[in-house]
Design a protein around this motif. Sequence first.
Motif, short mmCIF file in Angstrom:
data_model
loop_
_atom_site.label_atom_id
_atom_site.label_comp_id
_atom_site.label_asym_id
_atom_site.label_seq_id
_atom_site.Cartn_x
_atom_site.Cartn_y
_atom_site.Cartn_z
N GLN A 112 46.64 39.46 34.12
CA GLN A 112 47.55 38.63 33.39
C GLN A 112 47.81 37.30 33.59
N ILE A 135 41.40 40.28 46.09
CA ILE A 135 42.02 39.82 47.18
C ILE A 135 41.61 38.95 47.88
N GLY A 192 37.80 43.49 39.69
CA GLY A 192 38.34 44.67 40.08
C GLY A 192 39.23 44.96 39.00
N GLY A 193 38.80 44.81 37.32
CA GLY A 193 39.82 45.40 37.04
C GLY A 193 41.48 44.93 36.68
N ALA A 194 41.97 45.70 36.62
CA ALA A 194 43.61 45.43 36.29
C ALA A 194 43.86 44.91 37.69
N ASN A 195 43.12 45.68 39.01
CA ASN A 195 44.45 45.73 40.32
C ASN A 195 44.30 44.25 40.86
N GLY A 196 42.66 43.14 40.23
CA GLY A 196 42.49 41.93 40.33
C GLY A 196 41.48 41.93 41.58
N ILE A 226 44.59 35.36 45.07
CA ILE A 226 44.41 37.16 44.35
C ILE A 226 44.94 36.48 43.10
N ASP A 228 45.03 38.45 38.52
CA ASP A 228 44.82 39.40 38.17
C ASP A 228 44.93 38.73 36.55
N GLU A 259 35.83 46.04 36.01
CA GLU A 259 36.04 46.44 37.36
C GLU A 259 35.12 45.78 38.36
N THR A 289 39.42 42.95 32.53
CA THR A 289 40.25 43.84 32.65
C THR A 289 39.10 44.97 32.90
#
Length: 342
Positions: free
Chosen positions: A234, A143, A137-141, A230, A232, A133, A130
């Motif tokens: 989570q 793509i 990509g951090g929390a945005n993940g 993609i 993230d 970044e 997370t």
Amino acid sequence: MKQIIDKWGKSIGIYLFLLILFPFVMPDEYYRSVGIIIGLQAIVTIGLCLVMGLAGQISLGQASFWGIGAYTSAVLTTKYGLPPFVGLIAAAVVPGLFAFILGRAIAGLQGYYLAMATLAFGYIVQIGITEWESVTGGANGMISIPQMTFFGGSELSMYFLIWGVVTCVLLFSLNLLNSRVGRAFRAIHKSEIAATSMGIDVRKFKLNAFVVSGMFAGISGGLYAHYMGILDPQPFGLHESIKFLTMVVIGGMTSIWGALIGTILIGFISEGLVLLSEVVPGLQGDVDTIVFGAILVLFIMFMPEGLVPRIRAAFEKGQAKKAKAMADEAQRKQQVERKAAT
């Protein structure tokens, strides 16, 4: 391999038949995608079964190795332009290295202490994914992760690719179980003290199981990244680790087939809860966590050995009763014939 065919030939035949039949009986893309996700989870749970059922270790951080594999392959293919196949190799090697380092560090821990150490590792990995970044990509993940181009990259081809990997992992694990290494693992699972007295290097075998399990999870994570396109952070937390644990416990910790069947059952229950939450108001949220927790507690209380070992024991008991009845009947006939002869 011959021993596997002799012992598990019928089970493998049924497994392959159902595996090939499923995407044609359920031609809808949604059900194929469910089958793919279950296959990805099965790779992880078979590895977890080696750690828990054979080596006797408790791991609450299996989703972290899944995440390391996923992000390793995703970063190498999106940021450095490497082909997905190379990314998948790295997705196996890097989690294996992390598992080796962690396994060496916690080699002396057992029981709850081992579980807490793997739980802490899982949190560290998820926080690292997370917060890093610039890479993840951090929390945005992330793509635009390139898709696998296996026979065109269609949903059906991905289904057979992933379940082909599941089959390879399954056969490898069954072969391991029936080898000298598997016998050593079973000895460790029953009693570490007795295994040590027999000359078995308990720490070495536990570490090997942990590394193999991490590599399996990493391969699954790499395939997951290229299938989804993609990522993230989570899906790679404690919730997913508990889900993997539930799958193994339900199927049977000491059974490779149990891990596979438990994964399929929980996978379809999970999808059923998703569909139910769409039509029943108030079921949104963490209802699946509650259901999986309840299932886990009930199985630990009333069927700690799991479904497959319980079914196998009942079948063997029935076969023993049948054999005894046949022997008694044969003995009775012999007695009747002797009396008639005299």
